[in-house]
Design an enzyme around this catalytic site. Sequence first.
Site, PDB file in Angstrom:
ATOM      1  N   ASP A 227      -0.135   8.355  -5.299  1.00 32.08           N
ATOM      2  CA  ASP A 227      -0.444   8.827  -3.930  1.00 32.08           C
ATOM      3  C   ASP A 227       0.328  10.048  -3.343  1.00 32.08           C
ATOM      4  O   ASP A 227      -0.044  10.796  -2.546  1.00 32.08           O
ATOM      5  CB  ASP A 227      -0.435   8.058  -2.748  1.00 32.08           C
ATOM      6  CG  ASP A 227      -1.642   6.773  -3.269  1.00 32.08           C
ATOM      7  OD1 ASP A 227      -1.373   5.603  -3.326  1.00 32.08           O
ATOM      8  OD2 ASP A 227      -2.624   6.915  -3.420  1.00 32.08           O
TER       9      ASP A 227
ATOM     10  N   HIS B 166       6.497   0.969  -5.270  1.00 32.76           N
ATOM     11  CA  HIS B 166       5.189   0.482  -5.858  1.00 32.76           C
ATOM     12  C   HIS B 166       5.592  -1.038  -6.359  1.00 32.76           C
ATOM     13  O   HIS B 166       6.646  -1.527  -6.741  1.00 32.76           O
ATOM     14  CB  HIS B 166       4.799   0.861  -7.238  1.00 32.76           C
ATOM     15  CG  HIS B 166       3.447   0.723  -7.761  1.00 32.76           C
ATOM     16  ND1 HIS B 166       3.268  -0.463  -8.347  1.00 32.76           N
ATOM     17  CD2 HIS B 166       2.453   1.226  -7.577  1.00 32.76           C
ATOM     18  CE1 HIS B 166       1.993  -0.468  -8.547  1.00 32.76           C
ATOM     19  NE2 HIS B 166       1.471   0.317  -8.093  1.00 32.76           N
TER      20      HIS B 166
HETATM   21  C1  SDX Z   1      -1.253   1.893  -4.329  1.00 31.66           C
HETATM   22  O1  SDX Z   1      -0.981  -2.210  -6.592  1.00 31.66           O
HETATM   23  C2  SDX Z   1      -1.326  -1.194  -7.171  1.00 31.66           C
HETATM   24  O2  SDX Z   1      -1.754  -1.058  -8.256  1.00 31.66           O
HETATM   25  C3  SDX Z   1      -1.740  -0.191  -6.249  1.00 31.66           C
HETATM   26  C4  SDX Z   1      -2.140   1.025  -6.774  1.00 31.66           C
HETATM   27  C5  SDX Z   1      -3.144   1.225  -7.335  1.00 31.66           C
HETATM   28  O3  SDX Z   1      -3.675   2.042  -8.196  1.00 31.66           O
HETATM   29  O4  SDX Z   1      -4.264   0.160  -7.188  1.00 31.66           O
HETATM   30  O5  SDX Z   1      -1.018   1.671  -7.469  1.00 31.66           O
HETATM   31  C6  SDX Z   1      -2.296   2.222  -5.621  1.00 31.66           C
HETATM   32  O6  SDX Z   1      -1.461   1.241  -3.687  1.00 31.66           O
HETATM   33  C7  SDX Z   1       0.095   2.660  -4.471  1.00 31.66           C
HETATM   34  C8  SDX Z   1       1.061   2.356  -3.696  1.00 31.66           C
HETATM   35  C9  SDX Z   1       0.678   3.283  -2.183  1.00 31.66           C
HETATM   36  N1  SDX Z   1       1.459   2.903  -1.179  1.00 31.66           N
HETATM   37  C10 SDX Z   1       2.398   3.437  -0.713  1.00 31.66           C
HETATM   38  O7  SDX Z   1       2.903   4.490  -1.007  1.00 31.66           O
HETATM   39  C11 SDX Z   1       3.142   3.059   0.684  1.00 31.66           C
HETATM   40  C12 SDX Z   1       4.496   3.224   0.642  1.00 31.66           C
HETATM   41  N2  SDX Z   1       5.169   1.957  -0.431  1.00 31.66           N
HETATM   42  C13 SDX Z   1       5.540   0.765   0.181  1.00 31.66           C
HETATM   43  O8  SDX Z   1       4.708   0.457   1.389  1.00 31.66           O
HETATM   44  C14 SDX Z   1       5.760  -0.384  -0.858  1.00 31.66           C
HETATM   45  O9  SDX Z   1       6.389   0.282  -1.722  1.00 31.66           O
HETATM   46  C15 SDX Z   1       4.485  -0.909  -1.545  1.00 31.66           C
HETATM   47  C16 SDX Z   1       3.876  -1.462  -0.636  1.00 31.66           C
HETATM   48  C17 SDX Z   1       3.873  -0.130  -2.480  1.00 31.66           C
HETATM   49  C18 SDX Z   1       5.091  -2.009  -2.453  1.00 31.66           C
HETATM   50  O10 SDX Z   1       5.637  -2.889  -1.857  1.00 31.66           O
HETATM   51  P1  SDX Z   1       6.565  -4.035  -2.277  1.00 31.66           P
HETATM   52  O11 SDX Z   1       6.660  -4.103  -3.797  1.00 31.66           O
HETATM   53  O12 SDX Z   1       6.247  -5.288  -1.823  1.00 31.66           O
HETATM   54  O13 SDX Z   1       7.974  -3.650  -2.120  1.00 31.66           O
HETATM   55  P2  SDX Z   1       8.937  -4.375  -1.139  1.00 31.66           P
HETATM   56  O14 SDX Z   1       8.274  -4.165   0.306  1.00 31.66           O
HETATM   57  O15 SDX Z   1       9.276  -5.650  -1.706  1.00 31.66           O
HETATM   58  O16 SDX Z   1      10.233  -3.233  -1.080  1.00 31.66           O
HETATM   59  C19 SDX Z   1      11.249  -3.518  -1.726  1.00 31.66           C
HETATM   60  C20 SDX Z   1      12.359  -2.992  -0.845  1.00 31.66           C
HETATM   61  C21 SDX Z   1      12.317  -3.301   0.446  1.00 31.66           C
HETATM   62  O17 SDX Z   1      13.419  -2.837   0.745  1.00 31.66           O
HETATM   63  P3  SDX Z   1      14.657  -4.437   0.916  1.00 31.66           P
HETATM   64  O18 SDX Z   1      13.891  -5.351   1.881  1.00 31.66           O
HETATM   65  O19 SDX Z   1      15.020  -4.874  -0.320  1.00 31.66           O
HETATM   66  O20 SDX Z   1      15.910  -3.955   1.763  1.00 31.66           O
HETATM   67  O21 SDX Z   1      12.037  -1.539  -0.970  1.00 31.66           O
HETATM   68  C22 SDX Z   1      11.891  -1.159   0.135  1.00 31.66           C
HETATM   69  C23 SDX Z   1      11.542  -2.096   0.995  1.00 31.66           C
HETATM   70  O22 SDX Z   1      11.922  -2.122   2.471  1.00 31.66           O
HETATM   71  N3  SDX Z   1      10.750  -0.024   0.019  1.00 31.66           N
HETATM   72  C24 SDX Z   1      10.716   1.156   0.893  1.00 31.66           C
HETATM   73  C25 SDX Z   1       9.552   1.628   0.320  1.00 31.66           C
HETATM   74  N4  SDX Z   1       8.854   0.824  -0.601  1.00 31.66           N
HETATM   75  C26 SDX Z   1       9.533  -0.248  -0.464  1.00 31.66           C
HETATM   76  N5  SDX Z   1      11.410   1.692   1.528  1.00 31.66           N
HETATM   77  C27 SDX Z   1      11.122   2.892   2.124  1.00 31.66           C
HETATM   78  N6  SDX Z   1       9.966   3.500   1.608  1.00 31.66           N
HETATM   79  C28 SDX Z   1       9.259   2.961   0.756  1.00 31.66           C
HETATM   80  N7  SDX Z   1       8.063   3.618   0.468  1.00 31.66           N
END
Ligand code: SDX
Length: 429
Positions: A363, A306
């Site tokens: 989710d 998140h």
């Molecule tokens: C919702 O914003 C809100 O409030 C949203 C929400 C709401 O109520 O409105 O809460 C609803 O959208 C919940 C989130 C649902 N999405 C998912 O479950 C999809 C999977 N999650 C990822 O796509 C991700 O965690 C996000 C999009 C939710 C957050 O992305 P960020 O904050 O931009 O995180 P990031 O891309 O900066 O990640 C930081 C690190 C990265 O690795 P490094 O580059 O540091 O090596 O964490 C990794 C990312 O690759 N990472 C993941 C991951 N989420 C982040 N790696 C594997 N699986 C994941 N799910």
Amino acid sequence: MAEKTISLGGADGGVDFPVMSGTLGPDVIDIRKLYGLTDRFTYDPGFTSTASCESKITFIDGDKGILLHRGYPIDQLAEESDFLETCYLLLNGELPNGEQKDKFVHDITYHSMVHEQLAQFYRGFRRDAHPMAIMVGVVGALSAFYHDSTDIDDPHQRMVASYRLIAKMPTIAAWAYKYSIGQPFMYPRNDLSYAEDFLHLMFAVPCEPYEINPVLSKAMDRILILHADHEQNASTSTVRTAGSSGANPFACIAAGIASLWGPAHGGANEAVLNMLGEIGDIENIPRALARAKDADDNFRLMGFGHRVYKNYDPRAKVMQATCHEVLQELGVNDPLLKLAMELEKIALSDPYFVDRKLYPNVDFYSGIILRAMGFPTSMFTVIFALARTVGWVAQWTEMIEDPSQKITRPRQLYTGPTERAFLPLDKRT
Ligand code: SDX
């Protein structure tokens, strides 16, 4: 009290900017005059360190896993309140007294029917259209049916549009499902609660009475509460941006639905179920985790991570408990729940996820409950949009009423070509 300031700028002596404090959360640096005083922009793709507005509606402490709606913790609202009461709280800032609650419930209940001609609108879609595509289209079209509540400068019309959107979403959402399975549309029933009526609109048929299961309607009501609002997430920011140009509320909410559809946002609940289906069995978890950790593989563990929560999403905890309740009530032994819990257990002890503070979000479990309740996967994000409508309209109203609000118009860091003369076709290689 002496105003707090912070000095920004290079060796040529910084410029002082005011630092503002809220009631909770980090201070903010007021950089509204930054460009005028320093000829520089800030650079913050995705707004990871940017407060886009002042708001009194919802507060999240991502490190502690705290979510407050007008100061009330989400787990208390989920346990002790109901969805329409939470809607009243989000819209008005206080929990309603008995009289206020009765009036609000009546007003919403008696606006749940839609203009009869709207039913024709569905017939333009293919039967296999994704219900989110139908939602974007139908909700956007509401301004063609209810243009008597599109004057955003009239507080009464803003309230009428907000009530219409909250009241009609269950009907519009359920009709998208009914249309996709070729069943007749059901009409709202004023003797049912908001959550009961949504289940009735979704699963009742004209040929026989529909029996409400109180455990399922309570679970539905709680799921709606858990999705109601969440600060300045992508879809809420989309609604605010659309509204900042003066667009009508129906168009703004349609824009929010479109943004929520993305798998990185509200579409994640559908993506979690598809991911669990792909993993299939506990023995395939190591492979899935290896893919999620592989920077060259765009596979993500859906329902994990998140932008704000760097702790367990408090909504996910309530959702997991509700999941057990619903599956027990239905006598469902869903292997995907076992798989999800094993996946969570292994991931939460894996350094990759621990180091990046990646926890289950709202989710991760919601899809398992909704599937057990009979919703098709394609309806999961529709339910998220239905619930989030109150958050969107509350935030939209707050923006319209904010005297400091301006049209959203960010700047950029330009790295394209500098000016050059046009090259006639016969001179190009
Ligand atoms: C919702 O914003 C809100 O409030 C949203 C929400 C709401 O109520 O409105 O809460 C609803 O959208 C919940 C989130 C649902 N999405 C998912 O479950 C999809 C999977 N999650 C990822 O796509 C991700 O965690 C996000 C999009 C939710 C957050 O992305 P960020 O904050 O931009 O995180 P990031 O891309 O900066 O990640 C930081 C690190 C990265 O690795 P490094 O580059 O540091 O090596 O964490 C990794 C990312 O690759 N990472 C993941 C991951 N989420 C982040 N790696 C594997 N699986 C994941 N799910």
